[in-house]
Design a protein around this motif. Sequence first.
Motif, PDB file in Angstrom:
ATOM      1  N   LYS A 104       0.826  -1.208   0.000  1.00 12.05           N
ATOM      2  CA  LYS A 104       0.000   0.000   0.000  1.00 12.05           C
ATOM      3  C   LYS A 104       0.861   1.258   0.000  1.00 12.05           C
ATOM      4  O   LYS A 104       0.611   2.215  -0.739  1.00 12.05           O
ATOM      5  CB  LYS A 104      -0.912  -0.026   1.233  1.00 12.05           C
ATOM      6  CG  LYS A 104      -1.573   1.288   1.594  1.00 12.05           C
ATOM      7  CD  LYS A 104      -2.614   1.687   0.595  1.00 12.05           C
ATOM      8  CE  LYS A 104      -3.310   2.981   1.060  1.00 12.05           C
ATOM      9  NZ  LYS A 104      -4.267   3.465   0.062  1.00 12.05           N
ATOM     10  N   ILE A 105       1.895   1.267   0.840  1.00  8.26           N
ATOM     11  CA  ILE A 105       2.732   2.455   0.993  1.00  8.26           C
ATOM     12  C   ILE A 105       3.535   2.744  -0.261  1.00  8.26           C
ATOM     13  O   ILE A 105       3.607   3.875  -0.740  1.00  8.26           O
ATOM     14  CB  ILE A 105       3.686   2.283   2.189  1.00  8.26           C
ATOM     15  CG1 ILE A 105       2.897   2.226   3.501  1.00  8.26           C
ATOM     16  CG2 ILE A 105       4.696   3.432   2.251  1.00  8.26           C
ATOM     17  CD1 ILE A 105       3.747   1.829   4.692  1.00  8.26           C
ATOM     18  N   THR A 106       4.179   1.706  -0.817  1.00  2.71           N
ATOM     19  CA  THR A 106       5.125   1.892  -1.924  1.00  2.71           C
ATOM     20  C   THR A 106       4.489   1.801  -3.299  1.00  2.71           C
ATOM     21  O   THR A 106       5.032   2.332  -4.277  1.00  2.71           O
ATOM     22  CB  THR A 106       6.252   0.849  -1.844  1.00  2.71           C
ATOM     23  OG1 THR A 106       5.687  -0.471  -2.043  1.00  2.71           O
ATOM     24  CG2 THR A 106       6.933   0.890  -0.488  1.00  2.71           C
ATOM     25  N   GLY A 107       3.344   1.110  -3.399  1.00  2.00           N
ATOM     26  CA  GLY A 107       2.744   0.881  -4.713  1.00  2.00           C
ATOM     27  C   GLY A 107       3.505  -0.148  -5.524  1.00  2.00           C
ATOM     28  O   GLY A 107       3.251  -0.308  -6.720  1.00  2.00           O
ATOM     29  N   GLU A 108       4.434  -0.866  -4.876  1.00  2.00           N
ATOM     30  CA  GLU A 108       5.252  -1.863  -5.556  1.00  2.00           C
ATOM     31  C   GLU A 108       4.464  -3.161  -5.734  1.00  2.00           C
ATOM     32  O   GLU A 108       4.043  -3.785  -4.761  1.00  2.00           O
ATOM     33  CB  GLU A 108       6.527  -2.154  -4.758  1.00  2.00           C
ATOM     34  CG  GLU A 108       7.522  -1.013  -4.722  1.00  2.00           C
ATOM     35  CD  GLU A 108       8.327  -0.923  -5.997  1.00  2.00           C
ATOM     36  OE1 GLU A 108       8.272  -1.875  -6.807  1.00  2.00           O
ATOM     37  OE2 GLU A 108       9.015   0.087  -6.194  1.00  2.00           O
ATOM     38  N   SER A 109       4.264  -3.560  -6.986  1.00  5.38           N
ATOM     39  CA  SER A 109       3.527  -4.791  -7.257  1.00  5.38           C
ATOM     40  C   SER A 109       4.286  -6.023  -6.774  1.00  5.38           C
ATOM     41  O   SER A 109       3.698  -7.077  -6.547  1.00  5.38           O
ATOM     42  CB  SER A 109       3.250  -4.917  -8.754  1.00  5.38           C
ATOM     43  OG  SER A 109       4.461  -4.923  -9.494  1.00  5.38           O
ATOM     44  N   SER A 110       5.613  -5.872  -6.607  1.00  6.49           N
ATOM     45  CA  SER A 110       6.428  -7.011  -6.174  1.00  6.49           C
ATOM     46  C   SER A 110       6.012  -7.503  -4.789  1.00  6.49           C
ATOM     47  O   SER A 110       6.135  -8.687  -4.481  1.00  6.49           O
ATOM     48  CB  SER A 110       7.913  -6.636  -6.167  1.00  6.49           C
ATOM     49  OG  SER A 110       8.148  -5.512  -5.351  1.00  6.49           O
ATOM     50  N   PHE A 111       5.486  -6.590  -3.950  1.00  9.11           N
ATOM     51  CA  PHE A 111       5.062  -7.010  -2.609  1.00  9.11           C
ATOM     52  C   PHE A 111       3.840  -7.918  -2.679  1.00  9.11           C
ATOM     53  O   PHE A 111       3.649  -8.766  -1.803  1.00  9.11           O
ATOM     54  CB  PHE A 111       4.775  -5.789  -1.733  1.00  9.11           C
ATOM     55  CG  PHE A 111       6.021  -5.156  -1.181  1.00  9.11           C
ATOM     56  CD1 PHE A 111       6.831  -5.841  -0.305  1.00  9.11           C
ATOM     57  CD2 PHE A 111       6.379  -3.877  -1.553  1.00  9.11           C
ATOM     58  CE1 PHE A 111       7.987  -5.268   0.206  1.00  9.11           C
ATOM     59  CE2 PHE A 111       7.529  -3.290  -1.050  1.00  9.11           C
ATOM     60  CZ  PHE A 111       8.334  -3.985  -0.175  1.00  9.11           C
ATOM     61  N   LYS A 112       3.027  -7.728  -3.693  1.00 14.23           N
ATOM     62  CA  LYS A 112       1.868  -8.613  -3.859  1.00 14.23           C
ATOM     63  C   LYS A 112       2.333 -10.032  -4.175  1.00 14.23           C
ATOM     64  O   LYS A 112       1.813 -11.014  -3.628  1.00 14.23           O
ATOM     65  CB  LYS A 112       0.963  -8.093  -4.973  1.00 14.23           C
ATOM     66  CG  LYS A 112      -0.321  -8.892  -5.141  1.00 14.23           C
ATOM     67  CD  LYS A 112      -1.224  -8.253  -6.189  1.00 14.23           C
ATOM     68  CE  LYS A 112      -2.536  -9.039  -6.315  1.00 14.23           C
ATOM     69  NZ  LYS A 112      -3.433  -8.429  -7.317  1.00 14.23           N
ATOM     70  N   LYS A 113       3.338 -10.138  -5.039  1.00 13.95           N
ATOM     71  CA  LYS A 113       3.894 -11.450  -5.373  1.00 13.95           C
ATOM     72  C   LYS A 113       4.542 -12.085  -4.133  1.00 13.95           C
ATOM     73  O   LYS A 113       4.394 -13.282  -3.895  1.00 13.95           O
ATOM     74  CB  LYS A 113       4.932 -11.307  -6.497  1.00 13.95           C
ATOM     75  CG  LYS A 113       4.363 -10.763  -7.800  1.00 13.95           C
ATOM     76  CD  LYS A 113       5.473 -10.558  -8.822  1.00 13.95           C
ATOM     77  CE  LYS A 113       4.932  -9.929 -10.095  1.00 13.95           C
ATOM     78  NZ  LYS A 113       6.020  -9.637 -11.061  1.00 13.95           N
ATOM     79  N   MET A 114       5.249 -11.252  -3.372  1.00 19.21           N
ATOM     80  CA  MET A 114       5.897 -11.769  -2.166  1.00 19.21           C
ATOM     81  C   MET A 114       4.857 -12.251  -1.158  1.00 19.21           C
ATOM     82  O   MET A 114       5.059 -13.257  -0.482  1.00 19.21           O
ATOM     83  CB  MET A 114       6.756 -10.675  -1.531  1.00 19.21           C
ATOM     84  CG  MET A 114       7.966 -10.273  -2.339  1.00 19.21           C
ATOM     85  SD  MET A 114       8.894  -8.968  -1.496  1.00 19.21           S
ATOM     86  CE  MET A 114       9.669  -8.177  -2.902  1.00 19.21           C
TER      87      MET A 114
END
Length: 295
Positions: free
Chosen positions: A202-212
Motif C-alpha cells: 500500500k505504501i510503496t505501490g510496488e507490485s512485487s510485494f503482492k507477489k511476495m
Amino acid sequence: EKNLFAIDTIFFFFFNAFLIPKGAQPIRPEDITDAPTEIVTLVRGGVVHRFRDIFKCLRDRLSIGLAFLGLENQTHFDKDMPMRIMAYDALSYCRQFETLKPGEKVLPVVTFVLYFGYDKCWDGPRSLSECFEVPEQLKPFFCDYSIHVIELAWLTDEEIDRLTGDLKTLARCLRSFREHNFEDDFDDTIEHPDAVLRLLEKITGESSFKKMRQTYSEKENLRMCEIFEAMRNNYKMIGKEEGLREGKEEGLKKGLKKGKEEGLREGKKEGKEEGLKKGLKKGKEEGLREGKKEG
C-alpha cells in the motif's frame, strides 16, 4: 494500515516507544482494550458521523480507564490534518459526556498521526495556526491545537532502537526506501507477514510485494533480508527489461538514421546518373535538330 496497527501488540509497542518516557513502566497488551472507532453524536440538533482509524482505551492495573488513545494513518500529508484531529478528539469528548454515568469520569484523548511517506518529510501543518492566518491582534487570545506526527522513515537510530517487533522492521524498511539502499540484510523476523507485506504494498505501490505476499504470507520465521533479496532480484529483472527495451529503441533510431543517410547517398548517386542520361539524351536530340536546321 489499520490491519497491522490494530493488533494490540503492535499498538502498544508504538505507544511504549513514543508516549511512555524511557525508564517508566511500559504499557502491557492487557492494559489496552478496543474502543469504538465510529463516532455518531448530536451537535446542535444534527447528527455528526465520523470514523477514526484506530481507537483504544488505556486502563490501569485495576482495569480502570486512564485515557483514550487514537492513531491516524497517513501515506501522504494532509493540509487539514490539525482540523481533522481536533474534530475527532472533540467528538470523542462529546460522546463521553453523552454516555457518562454517575461516578464515571471523562478520560483524556491523545491522538498520534503515523506518517508512512518516505519520499519527503511531513510537509503539512502541525498546528491549527498553520492552517490559516491568525490576525496579530488576536494571537494572544487564539487557542491553538497541535498534532503529534511520527515520521517512521525519518526516525533516528536511537528512536528505532526503542522500537520492537514488526514496528521496528517497518521503520527500518521505510528508511531503506528513503535512502534507496536495499543492501542492509538485517535479520529481523516478521511476526505478521501478511499484514506487513500488505502495508508495504500500500505504501510503496510496488507490485512485487503482492507477489511476495502470495509466496511468503504463510511462511514462519520470515526474515526481512529474504524480502530485500526478492526485491533486489525483482529490480534486476525490471532493470534488464528496461535496458533491453531502451536498447531496442536506441538501435531502431540509429538504424533509421543510418538508413536515411544511406538512402540519401544512393538517391543522390542515382539522381546524378539519371540526370546525366537525360542530359545526354536531351543534348543529342537538340544537336540533331540544330544539325538538320543548319543542313
